[in-house]
Design a protein around this motif. Structure first.
Motif, PDB file in Angstrom:
ATOM      1  N   GLU A   7       0.826  -1.201   0.000  1.00  0.00           N
ATOM      2  CA  GLU A   7       0.000   0.000   0.000  1.00  0.00           C
ATOM      3  C   GLU A   7       0.863   1.256   0.000  1.00  0.00           C
ATOM      4  N   ALA A   8       0.208   2.364  -0.302  1.00  0.00           N
ATOM      5  CA  ALA A   8       0.904   3.645  -0.383  1.00  0.00           C
ATOM      6  C   ALA A   8       1.147   4.237   1.002  1.00  0.00           C
ATOM      7  N   LEU A   9       2.005   5.236   1.041  1.00  0.00           N
ATOM      8  CA  LEU A   9       2.173   6.080   2.216  1.00  0.00           C
ATOM      9  C   LEU A   9       1.411   7.377   1.991  1.00  0.00           C
ATOM     10  N   LEU A  10       0.782   7.885   3.040  1.00  0.00           N
ATOM     11  CA  LEU A  10       0.109   9.174   2.990  1.00  0.00           C
ATOM     12  C   LEU A  10       0.745  10.111   4.004  1.00  0.00           C
ATOM     13  N   PRO A  66       5.700  16.402  -2.455  1.00  0.00           N
ATOM     14  CA  PRO A  66       7.058  15.852  -2.577  1.00  0.00           C
ATOM     15  C   PRO A  66       7.677  15.668  -1.197  1.00  0.00           C
ATOM     16  N   LEU A  67       8.529  14.662  -1.070  1.00  0.00           N
ATOM     17  CA  LEU A  67       9.185  14.439   0.222  1.00  0.00           C
ATOM     18  C   LEU A  67       9.986  15.653   0.655  1.00  0.00           C
ATOM     19  N   ALA A  68      10.512  16.421  -0.325  1.00  0.00           N
ATOM     20  CA  ALA A  68      11.315  17.598   0.020  1.00  0.00           C
ATOM     21  C   ALA A  68      10.527  18.590   0.857  1.00  0.00           C
ATOM     22  N   ALA A  69       9.188  18.552   0.750  1.00  0.00           N
ATOM     23  CA  ALA A  69       8.364  19.477   1.521  1.00  0.00           C
ATOM     24  C   ALA A  69       8.406  19.163   3.016  1.00  0.00           C
ATOM     25  N   LEU A  70       8.877  17.970   3.394  1.00  0.00           N
ATOM     26  CA  LEU A  70       8.947  17.589   4.804  1.00  0.00           C
ATOM     27  C   LEU A  70      10.265  17.997   5.450  1.00  0.00           C
ATOM     28  N   PHE A 115       8.687   0.450   9.884  1.00  0.00           N
ATOM     29  CA  PHE A 115       8.336   1.784   9.407  1.00  0.00           C
ATOM     30  C   PHE A 115       9.468   2.775   9.658  1.00  0.00           C
ATOM     31  N   HIS A 116      10.163   2.626  10.764  1.00  0.00           N
ATOM     32  CA  HIS A 116      11.291   3.514  11.052  1.00  0.00           C
ATOM     33  C   HIS A 116      12.350   3.413   9.944  1.00  0.00           C
ATOM     34  N   GLU A 117      12.732   2.186   9.618  1.00  0.00           N
ATOM     35  CA  GLU A 117      13.774   2.000   8.615  1.00  0.00           C
ATOM     36  C   GLU A 117      13.291   2.405   7.218  1.00  0.00           C
ATOM     37  N   LEU A 118      11.996   2.156   6.922  1.00  0.00           N
ATOM     38  CA  LEU A 118      11.456   2.550   5.621  1.00  0.00           C
ATOM     39  C   LEU A 118      11.524   4.064   5.449  1.00  0.00           C
ATOM     40  N   LEU A 119      11.102   4.817   6.452  1.00  0.00           N
ATOM     41  CA  LEU A 119      11.097   6.277   6.343  1.00  0.00           C
ATOM     42  C   LEU A 119      12.506   6.850   6.340  1.00  0.00           C
ATOM     43  N   ILE A 120      13.382   6.286   7.162  1.00  0.00           N
ATOM     44  CA  ILE A 120      14.772   6.753   7.168  1.00  0.00           C
ATOM     45  C   ILE A 120      15.385   6.587   5.783  1.00  0.00           C
ATOM     46  N   PRO A 141      -1.633  12.598  -0.529  1.00  0.00           N
ATOM     47  CA  PRO A 141      -0.765  11.606  -1.190  1.00  0.00           C
ATOM     48  C   PRO A 141       0.657  12.132  -1.299  1.00  0.00           C
ATOM     49  N   LEU A 142       1.598  11.209  -1.476  1.00  0.00           N
ATOM     50  CA  LEU A 142       3.018  11.552  -1.592  1.00  0.00           C
ATOM     51  C   LEU A 142       3.505  11.283  -3.010  1.00  0.00           C
ATOM     52  N   ASP A 143       4.459  12.074  -3.447  1.00  0.00           N
ATOM     53  CA  ASP A 143       5.100  11.884  -4.749  1.00  0.00           C
ATOM     54  C   ASP A 143       6.332  11.009  -4.537  1.00  0.00           C
ATOM     55  N   LEU A 144       6.169   9.693  -4.724  1.00  0.00           N
ATOM     56  CA  LEU A 144       7.248   8.737  -4.491  1.00  0.00           C
ATOM     57  C   LEU A 144       7.514   7.933  -5.759  1.00  0.00           C
ATOM     58  N   ALA A 145       8.768   7.500  -5.933  1.00  0.00           N
ATOM     59  CA  ALA A 145       9.102   6.652  -7.079  1.00  0.00           C
ATOM     60  C   ALA A 145       8.365   5.326  -6.997  1.00  0.00           C
ATOM     61  N   ASP A 146       8.263   4.780  -5.799  1.00  0.00           N
ATOM     62  CA  ASP A 146       7.484   3.560  -5.572  1.00  0.00           C
ATOM     63  C   ASP A 146       6.146   3.981  -4.998  1.00  0.00           C
ATOM     64  N   PRO A 147       5.065   3.838  -5.752  1.00  0.00           N
ATOM     65  CA  PRO A 147       3.768   4.318  -5.262  1.00  0.00           C
ATOM     66  C   PRO A 147       3.197   3.505  -4.109  1.00  0.00           C
ATOM     67  N   ALA A 148       3.712   2.303  -3.868  1.00  0.00           N
ATOM     68  CA  ALA A 148       3.195   1.446  -2.788  1.00  0.00           C
ATOM     69  C   ALA A 148       4.372   0.799  -2.058  1.00  0.00           C
ATOM     70  N   PRO A 149       5.101   1.567  -1.253  1.00  0.00           N
ATOM     71  CA  PRO A 149       6.307   1.036  -0.610  1.00  0.00           C
ATOM     72  C   PRO A 149       6.065   0.238   0.664  1.00  0.00           C
ATOM     73  N   VAL A 150       4.833   0.277   1.197  1.00  0.00           N
ATOM     74  CA  VAL A 150       4.551  -0.395   2.468  1.00  0.00           C
ATOM     75  C   VAL A 150       4.148  -1.840   2.188  1.00  0.00           C
ATOM     76  N   GLU A 151       4.919  -2.774   2.711  1.00  0.00           N
ATOM     77  CA  GLU A 151       4.675  -4.194   2.458  1.00  0.00           C
ATOM     78  C   GLU A 151       4.146  -4.897   3.711  1.00  0.00           C
ATOM     79  N   LEU A 152       3.357  -5.925   3.471  1.00  0.00           N
ATOM     80  CA  LEU A 152       2.849  -6.779   4.535  1.00  0.00           C
ATOM     81  C   LEU A 152       2.930  -8.220   4.053  1.00  0.00           C
TER      82      LEU A 152
END
Length: 291
Positions: free
Chosen positions: A164-167, A184-188, A204-209, A260-271
């Protein structure tokens, strides 16, 4: 102690009140049947029948024992049927673990499949972080887990279950709350940010880092929490912004907006689904064929 066969013989004679007919019903001859009834009476130390040349009648003790004999035979049949159902994965129970965030969408779909595939199997649900699920799977406390990858234990099997995507979750009065397009992530960069715990929410910590490092973004970490609903509660109170899995948008907070976020991978969250390779629960084997 009397046997189930002796109970069945007694019930047949008690219902027919005739040794000949009871023997025919049981597909045996009369002398062995009479012998079995004598052995049963000797075991119980009571007379079950009053017998004459013309009639067979139950004694008071026989009438009372008929009720218990039928109950015992029914229980024995039920026990045999139950173990056959368990062996076929049609009964018994299955213990499923899940993460809090995984419960927002994926758990519901998994339970729908479980109810369809195993309608008579009891389901035990346990909310656990991935680390605790992996330990419980290895020790036999869980049959199946909804976990965050990767699963490195060689005794466990892993299968991708969902992506799924990140919001971005931002307070309603935050500048990032306005607009329709992806953020864009740069906005954060430099924003007060509610971050996931590096221990309890390691995935989630490692994914966001990793995402922040790739984008050259350095937020200001205001708090570290492990549960999505707690993170959203802080965002709702104006404590900062956060990134959450898309399914968390089902949690409605009046004071925050999801973007929504502008990411290269539109669904980076895995389960993933995970289970112990040596698990011999037939219900698990049956469920895995349907998942």
């Amino acid at each position: 102690m009397f046997t189930l066969n002796q109970l069945a013989n007694f019930v047949a004679v008690a219902e027919e009140l005739h040794f000949g007919r009871a023997a025919e019903r049981l597909r045996m001859t009369q002398p062995p049947l009479s012998r079995q009834i004598q052995l049963l009476e000797n075991e119980l130390k009571v007379r079950l029948f009053d017998r004459t040349n013309r009639s067979v009648r139950l004694t008071p003790a026989g009438r009372a024992f008929l009720i218990e004999a039928r109950r015992l035979l029914h229980q024995a049949d039920h026990a045999a049927m139950s173990v056959r159902q368990v062996s076929a994965g049609e009964a018994g129970s299955i213990a499923i673990g899940f993460t809090a965030a995984g419960a927002y969408a994926t758990l519901g779909r998994l339970l729908e499949v479980t109810r369809a595939a195993l309608p008579d199997v009891g389901v035990v649900l346990r909310e656990m972080v991935t680390r605790d699920q992996v330990r419980a799977l290895a020790e036999g406390g869980l049959d199946l887990g909804l976990v965050r990858p990767p699963v490195t234990d060689p005794d466990l099997e892993e299968r991708g279950a969902d992506r799924e995507a990140l919001l971005a979750a931002v307070p309603n009065d935050h500048p990032l709350a306005d607009g329709d397009g992806p953020i864009p992530l740069a906005a954060l960069d430099g924003q007060r940010f509610i971050m996931y715990s590096p221990v309890e929410a390691r995935y989630f910590h490692e994914l966001l880092i990793s995402l922040f490092r790739q984008a050259g973004v350095t937020p200001v970490y205001a708090q570290y929490l492990s549960q999505v609903h707690s993170i959203l509660a802080l965002v709702n109170s104006g404590w900062g912004v956060a990134l959450v899995p898309a399914a968390a948008a089902q949690l409605r907070y009046a004071g925050l907006t999801f973007r929504p976020l502008d990411l290269a991978d539109p669904a980076p969250v895995e389960l993933s689904l995970a289970w112990r390779r040596s698990n011999d629960n037939p219900a698990l084997a049956k469920l895995l064929r349907h998942v």
